[in-house]
Design a protein around this motif. Structure first.
Motif, PDB file in Angstrom:
ATOM      1  N   LEU A  53     -33.704  23.015   4.686  1.00  0.00           N
ATOM      2  CA  LEU A  53     -33.673  22.555   3.357  1.00  0.00           C
ATOM      3  C   LEU A  53     -34.099  20.953   3.321  1.00  0.00           C
ATOM      4  O   LEU A  53     -33.982  20.196   4.353  1.00  0.00           O
ATOM      5  CB  LEU A  53     -32.414  22.426   2.569  1.00  0.00           C
ATOM      6  CG  LEU A  53     -31.433  23.558   2.590  1.00  0.00           C
ATOM      7  CD1 LEU A  53     -30.106  23.725   2.017  1.00  0.00           C
ATOM      8  CD2 LEU A  53     -32.391  24.480   1.614  1.00  0.00           C
ATOM      9  N   TYR A  56     -37.336  17.475  -2.150  1.00  0.00           N
ATOM     10  CA  TYR A  56     -38.613  16.719  -2.613  1.00  0.00           C
ATOM     11  C   TYR A  56     -38.415  15.902  -4.060  1.00  0.00           C
ATOM     12  O   TYR A  56     -37.676  16.073  -4.949  1.00  0.00           O
ATOM     13  CB  TYR A  56     -39.475  18.023  -3.210  1.00  0.00           C
ATOM     14  CG  TYR A  56     -39.592  19.100  -2.135  1.00  0.00           C
ATOM     15  CD1 TYR A  56     -40.742  18.865  -1.405  1.00  0.00           C
ATOM     16  CD2 TYR A  56     -39.209  20.411  -2.254  1.00  0.00           C
ATOM     17  CE1 TYR A  56     -41.109  19.553  -0.274  1.00  0.00           C
ATOM     18  CE2 TYR A  56     -39.560  21.181  -1.409  1.00  0.00           C
ATOM     19  CZ  TYR A  56     -40.519  20.966  -0.364  1.00  0.00           C
ATOM     20  OH  TYR A  56     -40.916  21.791   0.524  1.00  0.00           O
ATOM     21  N   ARG A  61     -40.815  16.041 -10.042  1.00  0.00           N
ATOM     22  CA  ARG A  61     -39.563  16.670  -9.886  1.00  0.00           C
ATOM     23  C   ARG A  61     -38.633  15.731  -9.571  1.00  0.00           C
ATOM     24  O   ARG A  61     -38.829  14.420  -9.307  1.00  0.00           O
ATOM     25  CB  ARG A  61     -39.750  17.185  -8.230  1.00  0.00           C
ATOM     26  CG  ARG A  61     -40.639  18.400  -8.315  1.00  0.00           C
ATOM     27  CD  ARG A  61     -40.366  19.127  -6.835  1.00  0.00           C
ATOM     28  NE  ARG A  61     -41.526  19.969  -6.589  1.00  0.00           N
ATOM     29  CZ  ARG A  61     -41.372  21.076  -6.246  1.00  0.00           C
ATOM     30  NH1 ARG A  61     -40.080  21.734  -5.940  1.00  0.00           N
ATOM     31  NH2 ARG A  61     -42.237  22.195  -6.042  1.00  0.00           N
ATOM     32  N   LYS A  65     -33.028  17.588  -5.713  1.00  0.00           N
ATOM     33  CA  LYS A  65     -33.032  18.949  -5.509  1.00  0.00           C
ATOM     34  C   LYS A  65     -33.518  19.524  -4.257  1.00  0.00           C
ATOM     35  O   LYS A  65     -34.430  18.859  -3.736  1.00  0.00           O
ATOM     36  CB  LYS A  65     -33.844  19.449  -6.895  1.00  0.00           C
ATOM     37  CG  LYS A  65     -33.469  19.452  -8.219  1.00  0.00           C
ATOM     38  CD  LYS A  65     -33.877  20.445  -9.145  1.00  0.00           C
ATOM     39  CE  LYS A  65     -33.244  20.402 -10.364  1.00  0.00           C
ATOM     40  NZ  LYS A  65     -33.584  21.421 -11.024  1.00  0.00           N
ATOM     41  N   HIS A  67     -34.966  22.399  -1.558  1.00  0.00           N
ATOM     42  CA  HIS A  67     -35.928  23.187  -1.381  1.00  0.00           C
ATOM     43  C   HIS A  67     -36.056  23.653   0.140  1.00  0.00           C
ATOM     44  O   HIS A  67     -36.004  22.842   0.973  1.00  0.00           O
ATOM     45  CB  HIS A  67     -37.042  23.054  -2.267  1.00  0.00           C
ATOM     46  CG  HIS A  67     -37.285  22.768  -3.577  1.00  0.00           C
ATOM     47  ND1 HIS A  67     -36.805  23.621  -4.522  1.00  0.00           N
ATOM     48  CD2 HIS A  67     -37.064  21.619  -4.243  1.00  0.00           C
ATOM     49  CE1 HIS A  67     -36.859  23.169  -5.651  1.00  0.00           C
ATOM     50  NE2 HIS A  67     -36.994  21.855  -5.663  1.00  0.00           N
TER      51      HIS A  67
END
Length: 153
Positions: A53, A56, A61, A65, A67
């Motif tokens: 993980l 970003y 964005r 968070k 990703h």
């Protein structure tokens, strides 16, 4: 299928991964990331597959968070995705954890599937070293409201 079995017969870690994943998925993981035993930790294998993980943050964005990095082989991740779906369908411990995670995340299914994929890859590092694959070690069965670990078949 027979060709894959014949070509992978000399790879030691295939023998440990095949009962957990099947021949095609195990061969794809070894082709995409290499032998799981070559990694120093389970986290290193997760990173090699591209499931680690990362946050970003840019102008578009929101920072914070998480990703997945997708740095590894896309084919490997696709096969792990299918393996995760099979686990959700066939294993009651995984299914219970998946349903609880989907409920916690407001009905979003993909974060739960990716979390199962990450746990599966981490467990493969141990399986390649001779440990038995047991989903009750990945998910806390008692906390999910299932029978204690010693009582489950």
């Amino acid at each position: 299928m027979k060709v894959v079995e014949r070509l992978s017969a000399n790879i030691e870690s295939m023998a440990t991964l095949v009962p957990v994943l099947g021949v095609k998925t195990a061969a794809t993981i070894i082709a995409g990331a290499g032998d799981p035993r070559q990694y120093g930790s389970a986290k290193a294998l997760v990173k090699a597959v591209g499931l680690n993980l990362r946050t970003y943050s840019s102008g578009k964005r929101k920072p914070g968070k998480l990703h997945i990095t997708k740095r590894g082989s896309g084919m490997t991740r696709m096969m792990l995705f299918m393996a995760a779906l099979r686990l959700i369908k066939s294993d009651r411990v995984v299914r219970a954890w998946y349903e609880a995670k989907v409920a916690r995340s407001g009905g979003r299914k993909m974060p739960a599937i990716v979390a199962i994929m990450r746990k599966l890859v981490s467990s493969l590092w141990y399986v390649a070293r001779g440990h038995a694959f047991d989903t009750r070690k990945l998910f806390d069965a008692e906390r999910l409201g299932l029978a204690p670990v010693s009582a489950l078949p």
